[in-house]
Design a protein around this motif. Structure first.
Motif, mmCIF file in Angstrom:
data_model
loop_
_atom_site.group_PDB
_atom_site.id
_atom_site.type_symbol
_atom_site.label_atom_id
_atom_site.label_comp_id
_atom_site.label_asym_id
_atom_site.label_seq_id
_atom_site.Cartn_x
_atom_site.Cartn_y
_atom_site.Cartn_z
ATOM 1 N N MET A 24 58.025 38.223 30.892
ATOM 2 C CA MET A 24 58.037 37.141 31.877
ATOM 3 C C MET A 24 58.363 37.644 33.275
ATOM 4 O O MET A 24 57.823 37.158 34.261
ATOM 5 C CB MET A 24 59.047 36.046 31.477
ATOM 6 N N ILE A 49 56.087 36.861 36.377
ATOM 7 C CA ILE A 49 56.592 36.097 37.520
ATOM 8 C C ILE A 49 56.308 36.835 38.828
ATOM 9 O O ILE A 49 55.868 36.240 39.814
ATOM 10 C CB ILE A 49 58.108 35.835 37.362
ATOM 11 N N GLY A 52 52.845 36.448 39.562
ATOM 12 C CA GLY A 52 52.595 35.058 39.939
ATOM 13 C C GLY A 52 53.015 34.790 41.378
ATOM 14 O O GLY A 52 52.310 34.130 42.133
ATOM 15 N N LEU A 68 52.601 30.875 39.999
ATOM 16 C CA LEU A 68 53.816 30.387 39.345
ATOM 17 C C LEU A 68 53.583 29.024 38.697
ATOM 18 O O LEU A 68 54.072 28.754 37.598
ATOM 19 C CB LEU A 68 54.943 30.289 40.369
ATOM 20 N N LEU A 128 51.977 29.461 35.370
ATOM 21 C CA LEU A 128 52.921 30.021 34.394
ATOM 22 C C LEU A 128 53.809 28.913 33.847
ATOM 23 O O LEU A 128 54.061 28.835 32.638
ATOM 24 C CB LEU A 128 53.802 31.085 35.043
ATOM 25 N N PRO A 130 59.892 31.060 35.849
ATOM 26 C CA PRO A 130 58.925 30.950 36.957
ATOM 27 C C PRO A 130 59.318 29.844 37.934
ATOM 28 O O PRO A 130 59.139 29.982 39.141
ATOM 29 C CB PRO A 130 57.607 30.605 36.254
ATOM 30 N N ALA A 137 62.009 31.106 40.238
ATOM 31 C CA ALA A 137 61.413 31.959 41.273
ATOM 32 C C ALA A 137 60.771 31.100 42.361
ATOM 33 O O ALA A 137 60.927 31.363 43.559
ATOM 34 C CB ALA A 137 60.372 32.893 40.653
#
Lengths: 311, 325
Positions: A100, A104, A107, A261, A264, A283, A286
């Motif tokens: 992940m 991320i 993304g 993102l 995701l 995500p 973030a």
């Protein structure tokens, strides 16, 4: 600090003995910006996120879209699990065994790209139209501003949905939709400032010198309209990133091959119900960090660049 | 006033027309619904018959003409997917969205004003600062992720509320509504809260600013001098005065709430018009998409028109500037 730098930079100290260095507009700006600790945190956070996104291929533990590196046996592992290959998945893995953290960072790359490119284009388009409206006035002004008014009377998300229902999926199409959604903000901001600036004496002087329209608009008027434009643009980057994430989450934004993102988060949605929260949660974190860091910087810029707020 | 009214009305109709044409021509350019609709094993003759039945063989401008003629009568064609009239499908889904928006509006108004009052009365206290920090966070959270987190906390981890759907509905004035049953309430709470948080933060800021301003006014000092209880001063005198901007802004935001319901409905699988729009876009169900967009644009044109007219009555300067320009 000034005592330490003064002997090292004798020329600078000559110019401005009290400060210890030459007070250029940029330096003054930097000092003012740094006066807010929260804004500095935001700036550093944003720089960290941006650098991670730019250098993604060199810093991620795994290339999340190279199928050879994925192992389905590693699928849906919680954060901190060890992979079959031996390294740790700090933020867990998704259903296909994708790290992940790597996903991320990749993304973020797409989210930031879409956000910044759309803001730059919208800034150019909207800024130019706003300047033209203010400089020429009359029919040009009323046509442009009427379109702006009508567009701003609809919520951004509705306009973006209409456009993407028409264009279909794709990074380029999302960027076009975001530009169309955003240009009106810049046009309105620039026009407002330019109308005030146009009446000032330096503009009169420029006209008296019989300079060309182009030179007056771009060399004299534009630089003086920049401060509010910069503030709006900073805040709009955050807005654009959030809007792109929303559209991608709804399935009308970027395609599956270029997951931002938002996509995701959408992918992790179905696993969340069974408690495997990390596929959607991180995500989102973030995304929120990116948005908040940009907003913190934007707030401070507004405080510095708005002369009315200064005592 | 009459000149202004006519100008403004003409402009609204023009906007509506332009949007309808844009949407129709735009949607026309997207994908070929024939691929989705027609059984690939059907022979050429059957395919041709279906295309003709849907009117897809006509040139674009003729289709547009037919569309505009029917649209005026409220007929947007049949959904390619459900076979029912598109406008009818939307209207049967509309009460669910309206219910969601109204509950969300109520939440944002009640809690927004309460928190805003509190923060305005105690701007330097820890509680006041916490409320303001919370409202900044509420502005920054992307709406869809905030919804996911509400589901994660209240449905998955705590298990207090259902994660999606509408729950038990009852008949009320000919519509299916949720707010008459406990099960319905448990389903509407999370999506309404999700839709409300952003507006609530807006109301908090307005109410706080209004309270701080009102608290310094002479009529508050006078009320205090008269010996009224602090509770009465706040709940009667201050509250009344801060409600004017709050109600104006919230009234304006009702439209954007319906637009934003698209996100909340998708996250919480709430069967309203927003979820219908997303499903229809994905399935290339043209008539429903066009009908939704025309209806929403119509709604916004009406809202904007009403707001402008009310403003022009309240403030003659608006009207004068408009006529002059």
């Amino acid at each position: 600090m000034s005592e330490q730098t003064a002997p090292l930079e004798p020329i600078a100290s000559d110019l401005s003995p009290e400060a210890g260095f030459a007070e250029t507009p940029w330096r003054r700006f930097a000092v003012e910006f740094a006066s807010s600790r929260l804004a500095m945190v935001g700036l550093l956070l944003f720089l960290g996120i941006a650098l991670a996104a730019i250098f993604a291929p060199w810093i991620v533990p795994q290339d999340p879209y190279d199928l050879a590196q994925l192992d389905i046996m590693d699928g849906q592992l919680p954060p901190g699990s060890a992979s079959l290959a031996g390294y740790t998945y700090l933020l867990g893995t998704d259903d296909q065994g994708r790290d992940m953290l790597s996903a991320i960072i990749y993304g973020l790359r797409i989210s930031l790209l879409v956000g910044s490119v759309s803001v730059v284009i919208a800034l150019l388009v909207g800024g130019s139209l706003g300047l033209l409206a203010a400089y020429f006035g009359g029919a040009v002004d009323s046509v442009i501003m009427r379109v702006v008014d009508i567009q701003l009377s609809f919520p951004a998300i509705l306009v973006a949905l209409i456009l993407l229902a028409i264009f279909g999926n794709g990074v380029d199409k999302v960027i076009i939709a975001l530009v169309i959604v955003q240009w009106a903000y810049y046009a309105r901001t620039v026009r407002g400032t330019a109308l005030v600036e146009r009446r000032k004496e330096y503009m009169e002087a420029a006209s008296c010198l019989a300079l060309s329209h182009r030179r007056i608009v771009f060399r004299h008027l534009l630089p003086n309209c920049l401060p509010p434009l910069i503030v709006v643009a900073t805040v709009q980057i955050a807005q654009a990133i959030a809007l792109e994430a929303t559209l991608s989450f709804l399935g009308v934004g970027v395609p599956i091959t270029e997951p931002s993102l938002g996509l995701l988060i959408a992918n992790g949605f179905e696993y969340m119900m069974s408690g495997r929260y990390w596929i959607s949660f991180f995500p989102g974190v973030a995304l929120v960090l990116a948005i908040i860091s940009i907003n913190l910087v934007g707030d401070q810029l507004r405080d510095i660049l708005n002369p009315r707020l200064k005592s | 006033m009459l000149v202004y009214l006519i100008r403004r009305l003409a402009q609204s109709i023009l906007v509506l027309l332009v949007m309808a044409v844009l949407v129709f021509v735009g949607i026309f350019a997207v994908g070929n619904p024939v691929d989705v609709l027609i059984n690939p094993e059907a022979d050429l003759q059957e395919q041709q018959a279906t295309i003709e039945r849907l009117g897809l063989d006509l040139p674009l401008h003729e289709q547009l003409f037919v569309f505009m003629g029917n649209a005026v009568k409220g007929d947007f064609g049949r959904s390619f997917l459900h076979g029912e009239p598109a406008m009818e499908i939307i209207l049967t889904r509309l009460p669910a969205t309206m219910e969601l928006a109204v509950v969300a509006l109520a939440i944002s108004l009640v809690f927004g004003v309460l928190f805003g009052l509190w923060a305005g009365l105690k701007p330097y206290a820890f509680s006041g600062k916490t409320i303001m920090a919370g409202s900044i966070l509420g502005f920054s959270l992307p709406n869809f992720w905030q919804g996911l987190m509400l589901i994660l906390i209240f449905a998955v981890f705590l298990g207090w509320l259902p994660a999606g759907g509408r729950g038990e509905t009852t008949e009320f004035l000919g519509m299916r509504v949720s707010f008459l049953t406990a099960d319905g309430w448990s389903h509407i709470l999370l999506p309404a809260l999700n839709l409300a948080i952003f507006k609530m933060c807006l109301v908090i800021r307005l109410a706080r600013a209004g309270t701080r301003e009102a608290a310094l006014q002479d009529y508050v000092k006078f009320a205090r001098a008269k010996g009224l209880s602090p509770r009465r001063i706040v709940l009667v005198h201050i509250l009344k005065n801060i409600m004017i901007p709050v109600v104006t802004v919230v009234g304006l935001e009702l439209g954007s709430m319906i637009a934003f319901a698209v996100v909340t409905e998708t996250v919480f699988a709430w069967p309203g018009i927003g979820k219908l729009l997303i499903d229809s876009i994905v399935n290339l169900d043209r008539p429903v998409v066009v009908a939704y967009l025309v209806l929403t644009v119509f709604m916004f044109v009406i809202i904007n028109l009403t707001v402008d007219l009310i403003y022009s009555v309240l403030d003659p300067r608006v009207r004068l500037a408009e006529v002059k320009a």
